[in-house]
Design an enzyme around this catalytic site. Structure first.
Site, mmCIF file in Angstrom:
data_model
loop_
_atom_site.group_PDB
_atom_site.id
_atom_site.type_symbol
_atom_site.label_atom_id
_atom_site.label_comp_id
_atom_site.label_asym_id
_atom_site.label_seq_id
_atom_site.Cartn_x
_atom_site.Cartn_y
_atom_site.Cartn_z
ATOM 1 N N ASP A 150 47.385 38.885 17.865
ATOM 2 C CA ASP A 150 47.565 37.432 17.830
ATOM 3 C C ASP A 150 46.495 36.701 18.631
ATOM 4 O O ASP A 150 46.140 37.097 19.732
ATOM 5 C CB ASP A 150 48.933 37.038 18.356
ATOM 6 C CG ASP A 150 49.160 35.543 18.261
ATOM 7 O OD1 ASP A 150 49.183 35.029 17.126
ATOM 8 O OD2 ASP A 150 49.281 34.898 19.309
ATOM 9 N N ASP A 303 55.478 30.764 20.616
ATOM 10 C CA ASP A 303 54.015 30.817 20.764
ATOM 11 C C ASP A 303 53.604 30.061 22.025
ATOM 12 O O ASP A 303 52.603 29.329 22.051
ATOM 13 C CB ASP A 303 53.295 30.264 19.543
ATOM 14 C CG ASP A 303 51.793 30.615 19.528
ATOM 15 O OD1 ASP A 303 51.373 31.425 20.376
ATOM 16 O OD2 ASP A 303 51.050 30.068 18.689
#
EC number: 3.5.2.3
Length: 428
Positions: A150, A303
């Site tokens: 990520d 996130d």
């Protein structure tokens, strides 16, 4: 072992009940419970949920302790009602070896505000060219089961296939940051009307959608599990919906900010709204809400991406991408999903606790609020409304897009295995 009696809580939003905690376990759930010597918490109709689980958190340690540390990040998590978080691998050094993931895991154990499960990198150094030590990370004390680059996409189809094949052997999952790099060179915001008017480089929806389409087909071919990070477009929703209809083992997450904010905010040129994937259109936002409601999107993940002041307080082009989210996630979900009638509180428990715990194999988390289960719980004052003030955040960073915005809901208590980490909105 201490006893705690939570009196009059709406368990998963249902009728008020009492919940008795004895040590690290829920001892009973019902009406009229009593326990000699127990500490009594008057819930007064607040909603009691299982402790929240975040499958997508950036804790920054090791290497960027100016942004966040495991201590400050887990304190922020407890403030937001979380009892477990999964820490992304884009640290310095990258979490691509057993040694680094064990370091992060042990820091979480040491600080004790919530459980920290490291996510291992898919490729060495997040460079996309060579598989990292997936097996060694899984067999380490950290027991890694989720792997992700990520921040970067595993863009090479051969590498992605090999990763899916490798993790299949031990039931792991690859979490993909879906971004075709050649389609997003120089991208600064969503590609569309607003980017054209502002003259900013566009991040087209197809850059996300093409990678998701490829990866669900690869997962189907290999017979492995793939998870889509921070899905952000209406087209991505349709691809995931199609894949699930075919029986492909795919799960997907949406962030709170993609459920609420749109690219119209970029007209302010305020770098607080610069994030990857970018804020999309109102049409996308509505599609994401509907998909979360009907289960096409499985979970909400924050996130949480902390940055120091100097990385955000600058011109748009130079600003870092990302927003903090642990301390506001539940409020945004209440605003966008519960108060709109799209989800019940039981649905919130599913999307923010039960299912992320299942995807990440977080032992002891995402369990029913019933006798015999671990006492990982969060109590929420759903009637509260207030302005977001980042000065009061537990996170080391303050890059929230909600400063000064009124949001509903306030986490008042969090318990990790029966130990209070948050009491009356204050960290213990």
């Amino acid at each position: 072992m201490s006893k705690i009696l939570i009196r009059g809580a709406k368990v998963l939003g249902g009728e008020p009940q009492d919940v008795l905690i004895d040590g690290d376990t829920i001892a009973g759930v019902g009406t009229g419970l009593s326990a000699d010597g127990a500490e009594v918490v008057q819930a007064d109709g607040k909603v009691l949920l299982p402790g929240l689980v975040d499958l997508h958190t950036h804790l920054r340690e090791p290497g960027r302790e100016d942004s966040e540390t495991v201590l400050t990040g887990t304190r922020a998590a407890a403030s937001g009602g979380y009892t477990a978080v999964f820490a992304m691998a884009n640290t310095f050094p990258v979490a691509d070896t057993a040694g680094v993931v064990e370091q992060v895991w042990r820091l979480g154990q040491q600080h004790g505000y919530c459980d920290v499960q490291p996510i291992g990198a898919v490729t060495v150094g997040l460079e996309g060219s060579k598989l990292a030590e997936l097996g060694a990370m899984h067999e380490s004390a950290a027991g890694v089961t989720v792997f992700s680059d990520d921040g970067k996409c595993v863009h090479d189809a051969v590498i992605m296939r090999r990763a899916l094949e490798y993790v299949k052997a031990f039931g792991g999952v690859v979490a993909q940051h879906a971004q075709e790099p050649r389609l997003t060179e120089g991208a600064e915001m969503n590609e569309g009307v607003v980017s054209a008017e502002l003259g900013l480089g566009g991040w087209p929806a197809v850059a996300e959608e093409s990678i998701i389409a490829r990866d669900v087909l690869l997962a189907d071919h290999v017979g492995s599990r793939v998870h889509i990070c921070h899905l952000s477009t209406a087209g991505s929703v349709e691809i995931v919906r199609w894949a699930k209809s075919r029986g492909i083992d795919v799960t997907a997450e949406v962030t709170p900010h993609h459920l609420l904010l749109t690219d119209e905010l970029v007209r302010t040129y305020n770098p607080i709204y610069k994030v990857n994937p970018p804020l999309r259109t109102e049409r996308d936002v509505l599609a994401l809400r509907e998909a979360l409601a009907d289960g096409t999107i499985d979970i909400v993940a924050t996130d949480h991406a902390p940055h120091p002041h100097e990385d955000k307080d600058c011109e748009w082009a130079a600003a870092a991408m990302g927003m903090v989210g642990l301390e506001t996630a539940l409020s945004v979900v209440q605003e966008t999903m519960v108060d709109t009638g799209l989800l019940t509180w039981a649905g919130v428990a599913d999307r923010m606790s039960f299912t992320p715990a299942r995807i990440g194999q977080a032992t002891g988390h995402g369990r029913p609020v019933s006798a015999g289960e671990p006492a990982n719980l969060t109590l929420v004052d759903t009637a509260y409304r207030g302005l977001v003030d980042p000065a009061g955040f537990a996170s080391r960073s303050r890059n929230t897009p909600y400063e000064g915005r009124e949001l509903p809901g306030r986490v008042t208590h969090t318990w990790l295995r029966g130990k209070a980490t948050l009491v009356d909105g204050k960290l213990t």
